[in-house]
Design a protein around this motif. Structure first.
Motif, PDB file in Angstrom:
ATOM      1  N   ASP A   1     -22.952   4.105  -2.658  1.00  0.00           N
ATOM      2  CA  ASP A   1     -22.528   5.163  -3.565  1.00  0.00           C
ATOM      3  C   ASP A   1     -22.446   4.563  -4.970  1.00  0.00           C
ATOM      4  O   ASP A   1     -22.258   3.357  -5.117  1.00  0.00           O
TER       5      ASP A   1
ATOM      6  N   ARG B   1     -10.238   8.186  -5.971  1.00  0.00           N
ATOM      7  CA  ARG B   1      -9.645   7.706  -4.722  1.00  0.00           C
ATOM      8  C   ARG B   1      -9.808   8.710  -3.576  1.00  0.00           C
ATOM      9  O   ARG B   1     -10.272   8.357  -2.497  1.00  0.00           O
TER      10      ARG B   1
ATOM     11  N   LEU C   1     -13.278   8.644  -2.034  1.00  0.00           N
ATOM     12  CA  LEU C   1     -13.942   7.422  -1.606  1.00  0.00           C
ATOM     13  C   LEU C   1     -13.083   6.440  -0.804  1.00  0.00           C
ATOM     14  O   LEU C   1     -13.620   5.612  -0.065  1.00  0.00           O
ATOM     15  N   GLU C   2     -11.794   6.535  -0.951  1.00  0.00           N
ATOM     16  CA  GLU C   2     -10.850   5.550  -0.410  1.00  0.00           C
ATOM     17  C   GLU C   2     -11.178   5.066   1.001  1.00  0.00           C
ATOM     18  O   GLU C   2     -11.095   3.873   1.300  1.00  0.00           O
TER      19      GLU C   2
ATOM     20  N   GLU D   1     -14.086   5.453   2.660  1.00  0.00           N
ATOM     21  CA  GLU D   1     -15.519   5.315   2.946  1.00  0.00           C
ATOM     22  C   GLU D   1     -15.879   3.874   3.312  1.00  0.00           C
ATOM     23  O   GLU D   1     -15.478   2.936   2.642  1.00  0.00           O
TER      24      GLU D   1
ATOM     25  N   SER E   1     -18.429   2.049   2.674  1.00  0.00           N
ATOM     26  CA  SER E   1     -19.677   1.993   1.892  1.00  0.00           C
ATOM     27  C   SER E   1     -19.595   0.884   0.856  1.00  0.00           C
ATOM     28  O   SER E   1     -18.574   0.221   0.715  1.00  0.00           O
ATOM     29  N   THR E   2     -20.697   0.718   0.149  1.00  0.00           N
ATOM     30  CA  THR E   2     -20.708  -0.166  -1.010  1.00  0.00           C
ATOM     31  C   THR E   2     -20.645   0.736  -2.235  1.00  0.00           C
ATOM     32  O   THR E   2     -21.372   1.728  -2.315  1.00  0.00           O
ATOM     33  N   LEU E   3     -19.769   0.390  -3.169  1.00  0.00           N
ATOM     34  CA  LEU E   3     -19.664   1.197  -4.378  1.00  0.00           C
ATOM     35  C   LEU E   3     -20.175   0.384  -5.561  1.00  0.00           C
ATOM     36  O   LEU E   3     -19.659  -0.690  -5.867  1.00  0.00           O
TER      37      LEU E   3
ATOM     38  N   CYS F   1     -20.352  -4.478  -7.853  1.00  0.00           N
ATOM     39  CA  CYS F   1     -20.450  -3.899  -6.513  1.00  0.00           C
ATOM     40  C   CYS F   1     -19.148  -4.174  -5.795  1.00  0.00           C
ATOM     41  O   CYS F   1     -18.632  -5.292  -5.877  1.00  0.00           O
TER      42      CYS F   1
ATOM     43  N   ASN G   1     -16.875  -3.534  -2.000  1.00  0.00           N
ATOM     44  CA  ASN G   1     -16.621  -2.934  -0.706  1.00  0.00           C
ATOM     45  C   ASN G   1     -15.638  -1.815  -1.011  1.00  0.00           C
ATOM     46  O   ASN G   1     -14.529  -2.059  -1.479  1.00  0.00           O
ATOM     47  N   THR G   2     -16.027  -0.588  -0.772  1.00  0.00           N
ATOM     48  CA  THR G   2     -15.275   0.560  -1.276  1.00  0.00           C
ATOM     49  C   THR G   2     -13.805   0.545  -0.827  1.00  0.00           C
ATOM     50  O   THR G   2     -12.893   0.714  -1.645  1.00  0.00           O
ATOM     51  N   ARG G   3     -13.585   0.319   0.466  1.00  0.00           N
ATOM     52  CA  ARG G   3     -12.199   0.358   0.963  1.00  0.00           C
ATOM     53  C   ARG G   3     -11.342  -0.752   0.359  1.00  0.00           C
ATOM     54  O   ARG G   3     -10.192  -0.552  -0.003  1.00  0.00           O
TER      55      ARG G   3
END
Ligand code: UD1
Ligand code: CA
Length: 480
Positions: A12, A99, A102-103, A105, A107-109, A190, A192-194
């Protein structure tokens, strides 16, 4: 064992674009300022799409509705998501606004700045790859850094004794010693989203600016035992942030020089004075075209082969054919000029004006929403609006289409092989039939049949010009 595959998580993108940009000293939000004719935010959005992320989140605040509209010119509605940051309390606070979306997810942000418009998608792809491959399992955060000659204003990357990431210190919070560091934070990362959102909860605003810095997150992650990796890029210009108008002008010059160089080297276009010429990155120009100084070619204009464009002309979102000669100080907007036409000097074409092959428009002639047919000419001091003019017709000096009746715009039609005398007033709606002639100073209020000579105010038919069978040859009647 496969020691190559890192985690290839869903990607994302989050773009920070809520700030006003105080240092621009502008009433316009910074990301709406234009570089190469397009808002800064549009450049960043377009680059982000090249990575094919799942979604592009844009954090908006200042003039948010306008920023949103600009973004939607570049991205389609399902692809873009907007997150409001009502009060701008810093870059960490900006990310935190997303937040709820995405919090949780996995995913990679990829976090981008709306004010760093030159970043290339290849660089971002390499950053994402390093982030995923870090030690075979992926990093919690990877920061895009670069070494610059003049790091003033940027956050500095502080490394530990072993050369690993320690923390980012902002210019205003940095010690004299830290200010000597010339490796800077590009503002592109980049995460790690969490892990990002978990760490963001601990970010404080106890710094000189009293803001919640996103730049505190990497050190918090590291302290929590997570891996923070640095991707050091080599091209500093790509990550130049725009904070004031001088920086904007610098990038504008770089982008334009790049476009013009490409046109000279790859497309065979001659520029008499490249430094004093503007060509949009979206424009294209054909081989052996010659561009004189102070010409501006804007938007998605297309100029064909073998044209000459003289000093001081502006061409915006227009199409120019081959072998066209445009003399000095013309303005051509949203118009089309076919092959071998001649324009100017000091002509103005706008509102979808169209010149068909070998037509000519001369000194002080304005065309609006008008078609000038093949081989036809309007050489001097003329206004043609809402007119359709056939082939091989000559429009005499000082001719005006009186196209506005005070309420509506009305059409004028002039057919083929017509000679419009000097200073003719064509009171629209009106049609002049093929082969007709209007006398100098005629005021044409009614349709003129083909092959007639009309004169006077209001113009009346003086004679029929056609010899065929002698019929109607000597008639003298009203033009209508
Ligand atoms: C930021 C970084 C700095 C980095 C530089 C690179 C921080 C604290 N600092 O500084 O380390 O070297 O970028 O260009 O992150 N924004 C919001 N909401 C806010 C504040 C900012 O959306 O509350 C947006 C702005 O619109 C802008 C972007 O975030 O697009 C960066 O903000 P800016 O104030 O320009 O940060 P810098 O001072 O340049
Ligand atoms: Ca900035």
């Amino acid at each position: 064992m496969d020691n190559f595959s890192g985690e290839q998580k869903t990607l994302d993108v989050l773009i920070l674009a809520a700030g006003l940009g105080t240092r621009m000293r502008s009433n316009l939000a910074k990301v709406l300022h234009k570089l190469d004719g397009r808002p800064l935010i549009n450049h960043v959005c377009l680059t982000a799409t090249a990575l094919a992320p799942r979604k592009i989140y844009v954090v908006i605040g200042h003039q948010g509705e306008d920023v949103k509209a600009a973004v939607l010119e570049e991205l389609n509605e399902e692809y873009a998501a907007f997150v409001w940051q009502k009060e701008q309390l810093g870059t960490g606070h900006a990310v935190n606004s997303a937040r709820e979306f995405l919090e949780t997810e996995d995913s990679t942000l990829l976090v981008l700045s709306g004010d760093v418009p030159m970043i290339r998608h290849e660089t971002l792809a390499a950053l994402v790859q390093q982030h995923h491959n870090h030690r075979g399992k992926g990093a919690a955060c990877t920061i895009l850094t670069v070494k610059v000659d003049d790091p003033v204003g940027y956050g500095r990357i502080v490394r530990d004794g072993a050369g690993f990431f320690s923390r980012i210190v902002e210019q205003k919070d940095a010690s004299e010693e830290e200010r000597q560091i010339n490796e800077i934070n590009s503002g592109i990362y980049c995460f790690n989203t969490r892990k990002l959102f978990a760490a963001l909860s601990s970010v404080q605003n106890d710094n000189v600016q009293g803001e919640y810095y996103l730049t505190d997150v990497p050190a918090l992650l590291r302290e929590a035992g997570e891996d923070v990796s640095l991707y050091q890029h080599t091209d500093a210009r790509e990550v130049s942030g725009i904070n004031n108008r001088a920086e904007l002008a610098d990038l504008e010059r770089i982008v334009c020089r790049r476009t013009i160089s490409k046109m000279m080297l790859d497309y065979g276009v001659t520029f008499i004075d490249p430094k004093n010429t503007y060509v949009s990155g979206q424009a294209s120009i054909g081989r052996d075209t010659i561009i004189y100084p102070n010409v501006s070619i804007e938007g998605a204009s297309v100029v064909g082969d073998g044209c000459t464009i003289r000093q001081g002309t502006r061409i915006t979102n227009s199409r120019i054919g081959r072998g066209v000669e445009i003399l000095d100080n013309c303005v051509v907007i949203d118009s089309e000029i076919s092959d071998r036409c001649a324009i100017g000097p000091m002509a103005h074409l706008r509102g979808k004006a169209k010149l068909e092959e070998s037509a000519k428009v001369g000194n002080f002639v304005e065309l609006k929403k008008t078609i000038l047919g093949r081989g036809s000419k309007a050489s001097h001091l003329t206004y043609l609006g809402d007119a359709t003019i056939g082939e091989k017709t000559n429009i005499g000096a000082g001719t005006i289409t009186c196209n506005y009746d005070g309420v509506n715009k009305q059409a004028t039609i002039i057919e083929d092989n017509v000679k419009i005398g000097s200073s003719t007033m064509l009171v629209a709606p009106v049609r002049v039939g093929s082969g007709s002639v209007t006398g100098a100073g005629s005021v044409v209020t009614k349709d003129v049949p083909p092959d007639s000579l009309v004169v006077g105010a209001p113009a009346r038919v003086k004679k029929n010009l056609k010899d065929a069978d002698g019929e109607n040859k000597k008639s003298e009647s009203n033009a209508g």
